[in-house]
Design a protein around this motif. Structure first.
Motif, PDB file in Angstrom:
ATOM      1  N   GLY A 129      21.436  -5.653 -38.967  1.00 17.69           N
ATOM      2  CA  GLY A 129      20.383  -5.197 -37.871  1.00 17.69           C
ATOM      3  C   GLY A 129      19.898  -4.125 -39.390  1.00 17.69           C
ATOM      4  N   LEU A 130      19.515  -2.929 -38.105  1.00 17.15           N
ATOM      5  CA  LEU A 130      18.537  -2.525 -39.144  1.00 17.15           C
ATOM      6  C   LEU A 130      18.432  -1.044 -39.214  1.00 17.15           C
ATOM      7  N   ASP A 131      20.441  -0.962 -38.741  1.00 13.95           N
ATOM      8  CA  ASP A 131      20.955   0.822 -39.156  1.00 13.95           C
ATOM      9  C   ASP A 131      20.515   0.692 -40.211  1.00 13.95           C
ATOM     10  N   GLY A 132      20.540   2.581 -40.412  1.00 11.40           N
ATOM     11  CA  GLY A 132      20.966   3.915 -41.888  1.00 11.40           C
ATOM     12  C   GLY A 132      19.569   2.735 -42.512  1.00 11.40           C
ATOM     13  N   CYS A 133      18.503   2.596 -42.368  1.00 18.26           N
ATOM     14  CA  CYS A 133      17.511   1.949 -43.535  1.00 18.26           C
ATOM     15  C   CYS A 133      17.240   3.483 -43.458  1.00 18.26           C
ATOM     16  N   SER A 134      16.599   3.132 -45.066  1.00 23.04           N
ATOM     17  CA  SER A 134      15.394   4.045 -45.174  1.00 23.04           C
ATOM     18  C   SER A 134      14.161   4.130 -45.159  1.00 23.04           C
ATOM     19  N   VAL A 135      13.512   2.534 -45.587  1.00 23.76           N
ATOM     20  CA  VAL A 135      12.965   2.252 -45.487  1.00 23.76           C
ATOM     21  C   VAL A 135      12.375   0.258 -45.005  1.00 23.76           C
ATOM     22  N   ILE A 136      11.772   0.312 -44.279  1.00 27.41           N
ATOM     23  CA  ILE A 136      11.541  -1.322 -44.091  1.00 27.41           C
ATOM     24  C   ILE A 136      10.008  -1.689 -44.227  1.00 27.41           C
ATOM     25  N   VAL A 137      10.030  -2.717 -45.131  1.00 29.61           N
ATOM     26  CA  VAL A 137       8.772  -3.004 -45.438  1.00 29.61           C
ATOM     27  C   VAL A 137       8.007  -4.607 -44.838  1.00 29.61           C
ATOM     28  N   VAL A 138       6.975  -4.571 -44.068  1.00 27.19           N
ATOM     29  CA  VAL A 138       6.871  -5.773 -43.088  1.00 27.19           C
ATOM     30  C   VAL A 138       5.769  -6.079 -43.651  1.00 27.19           C
ATOM     31  N   PRO A 139       5.197  -7.823 -43.154  1.00 24.30           N
ATOM     32  CA  PRO A 139       4.344  -8.689 -44.196  1.00 24.30           C
ATOM     33  C   PRO A 139       3.120  -8.075 -42.697  1.00 24.30           C
ATOM     34  N   ALA A 140       1.900  -8.816 -42.844  1.00 18.60           N
ATOM     35  CA  ALA A 140       0.778  -8.129 -41.940  1.00 18.60           C
ATOM     36  C   ALA A 140      -0.386  -8.686 -42.271  1.00 18.60           C
ATOM     37  N   ALA A 162       9.985  -1.974 -33.127  1.00 22.54           N
ATOM     38  CA  ALA A 162      10.510  -0.599 -31.504  1.00 22.54           C
ATOM     39  C   ALA A 162      11.942  -0.449 -31.634  1.00 22.54           C
ATOM     40  N   THR A 163      13.746  -0.621 -32.354  1.00 21.83           N
ATOM     41  CA  THR A 163      14.294  -1.001 -31.791  1.00 21.83           C
ATOM     42  C   THR A 163      15.103   0.186 -32.775  1.00 21.83           C
ATOM     43  N   VAL A 164      13.466   0.833 -34.450  1.00 21.74           N
ATOM     44  CA  VAL A 164      14.020   2.470 -34.277  1.00 21.74           C
ATOM     45  C   VAL A 164      12.847   3.389 -34.602  1.00 21.74           C
ATOM     46  N   ALA A 165      13.582   4.196 -34.980  1.00 25.45           N
ATOM     47  CA  ALA A 165      12.877   5.939 -34.038  1.00 25.45           C
ATOM     48  C   ALA A 165      11.891   5.038 -35.391  1.00 25.45           C
ATOM     49  N   PRO A 166      10.421   6.161 -34.778  1.00 22.44           N
ATOM     50  CA  PRO A 166       9.480   6.109 -36.307  1.00 22.44           C
ATOM     51  C   PRO A 166       9.921   6.922 -37.197  1.00 22.44           C
ATOM     52  N   HIS A 167       9.280   7.726 -38.201  1.00 17.35           N
ATOM     53  CA  HIS A 167       9.095   7.981 -39.604  1.00 17.35           C
ATOM     54  C   HIS A 167       9.692   9.430 -38.984  1.00 17.35           C
ATOM     55  N   ALA A 168       8.505  10.416 -38.068  1.00 16.64           N
ATOM     56  CA  ALA A 168       8.191  11.654 -37.772  1.00 16.64           C
ATOM     57  C   ALA A 168       9.560  12.073 -37.505  1.00 16.64           C
ATOM     58  N   GLY A 171      13.667   8.958 -38.107  1.00 18.71           N
ATOM     59  CA  GLY A 171      13.698   6.775 -38.634  1.00 18.71           C
ATOM     60  C   GLY A 171      12.969   6.341 -39.528  1.00 18.71           C
ATOM     61  N   PRO A 172      13.702   5.663 -40.427  1.00 19.66           N
ATOM     62  CA  PRO A 172      12.946   4.912 -42.113  1.00 19.66           C
ATOM     63  C   PRO A 172      11.625   4.890 -42.051  1.00 19.66           C
ATOM     64  N   TRP A 173      11.240   5.026 -43.135  1.00 17.28           N
ATOM     65  CA  TRP A 173      10.107   4.863 -43.579  1.00 17.28           C
ATOM     66  C   TRP A 173       9.500   3.023 -42.392  1.00 17.28           C
ATOM     67  N   ARG A 174       7.809   2.915 -41.904  1.00 16.15           N
ATOM     68  CA  ARG A 174       7.926   1.500 -41.740  1.00 16.15           C
ATOM     69  C   ARG A 174       6.561   1.456 -42.802  1.00 16.15           C
ATOM     70  N   ILE A 175       6.447   0.570 -43.990  1.00 17.95           N
ATOM     71  CA  ILE A 175       5.866   0.193 -44.611  1.00 17.95           C
ATOM     72  C   ILE A 175       4.866  -1.207 -44.365  1.00 17.95           C
ATOM     73  N   GLY A 176       3.278  -1.508 -44.632  1.00 18.82           N
ATOM     74  CA  GLY A 176       3.283  -2.609 -44.411  1.00 18.82           C
ATOM     75  C   GLY A 176       3.218  -2.932 -45.787  1.00 18.82           C
ATOM     76  N   LEU A 177       3.109  -4.343 -46.552  1.00 19.03           N
ATOM     77  CA  LEU A 177       2.106  -4.561 -47.257  1.00 19.03           C
ATOM     78  C   LEU A 177       1.467  -5.133 -47.908  1.00 19.03           C
ATOM     79  N   PRO A 193      -0.541  -2.614 -26.104  1.00 24.88           N
ATOM     80  CA  PRO A 193       0.637  -1.313 -26.406  1.00 24.88           C
ATOM     81  C   PRO A 193       2.051  -1.648 -27.148  1.00 24.88           C
ATOM     82  N   HIS A 194       2.603  -2.511 -26.851  1.00 23.63           N
ATOM     83  CA  HIS A 194       3.689  -3.491 -27.926  1.00 23.63           C
ATOM     84  C   HIS A 194       3.161  -2.849 -29.044  1.00 23.63           C
ATOM     85  N   ASP A 195       1.911  -3.030 -29.731  1.00 15.20           N
ATOM     86  CA  ASP A 195       2.568  -3.279 -31.082  1.00 15.20           C
ATOM     87  C   ASP A 195       2.714  -2.085 -31.600  1.00 15.20           C
ATOM     88  N   GLU A 196       3.718  -1.651 -32.914  1.00 13.45           N
ATOM     89  CA  GLU A 196       3.859  -0.794 -33.570  1.00 13.45           C
ATOM     90  C   GLU A 196       2.979  -0.291 -34.695  1.00 13.45           C
TER      91      GLU A 196
END
Length: 222
Positions: A129-140, A162-168, A171-177, A193-196
């Protein structure tokens, strides 16, 4: 708008599918003159540095999640290899058969990899899972300056985020590359509406060509 869609924050130009078609064509054209590199080049080192800045502390308790790039995506193999050689915890996604949720597998120097059903390299191992992540890097395919993300259309990463809290909200940094030209000033596609959304966008030059033919392997930091 119809079908429950909401307009993007900027001027609307395309439906999602039209935007995806255009972005994929841009990638094909941009990569025809690209070159493969075995180690991190200066642009990848810049991305790596920005990721390290956003870890709580670079220790074995710090966790970063990062996608494994395909042929047409900004390359991550060299970055993952460098992260694995450091005292941080690295998890990467795996798409299980007949499921709609990504599995996240911890990787290290001893991990076994195999191509999945789509031909992408994926590690063998248990879902942590993603519990404990500080950074999540996703494609786009495209990301706007406001953080709106256009994905491939499967919804895997929206469901994962959607399973983790926003950084604000702690939660972790949600980063696109993405490639340079895929970062847009405005959201010029329909969003739903479902777009994160993302907290940060990092880019690589569009002339780089990824190396998808091998699994990430540990290297010394460049």
């Amino acid at each position: 708008m119809t079908d429950g869609r909401r307009p993007g924050r900027g001027r609307i130009m395309w439906s999602k599918e039209d935007a995806r078609r255009f972005a994929r064509q841009q990638r094909r054209e941009a990569q025809r003159s690209g070159r493969p590199d075995a180690l991190m080049d200066p642009s990848q080192r810049t991305v790596f540095t920005e990721l390290m800045k956003r870890l709580d502390t670079p220790t074995s308790k710090s966790t970063i999640a990062m996608y494994v790039s395909s042929t047409r995506e900004p390359p991550t193999h060299e970055i993952i290899s460098t992260l694995v050689a450091l005292p941080v915890r690295v998890v990467v996604p795996r798409v299980p058969s007949h499921q709609r949720a990504l599995q996240w597998v911890e990787v290290d120097e001893t991990s076994a990899w195999e191509p999945d059903e789509r031909g992408l390299w994926a590690p063998l191992g248990q879902d942590v899972g993603l519990d404990g992540c500080s950074v999540i890097v996703v494609p786009a395919l495209r990301v706007s300056a406001a953080g709106d993300r256009l994905g491939q259309g499967g919804g895997y990463y929206d469901r994962a985020l959607a399973t983790v809290a926003p950084h604000a909200q702690g939660g972790p940094w949600r980063i696109g590359l993405v490639f340079d030209h895929e970062l847009t000033a405005e959201t010029d596609w329909y969003t739903e509406p479902h777009d994160e959304t993302l907290d940060l966008v990092l880019t690589l030059p569009l002339s780089r060509h990824p190396q998808p033919g091998r699994a990430p392997t540990p290297t010394d930091p460049q």
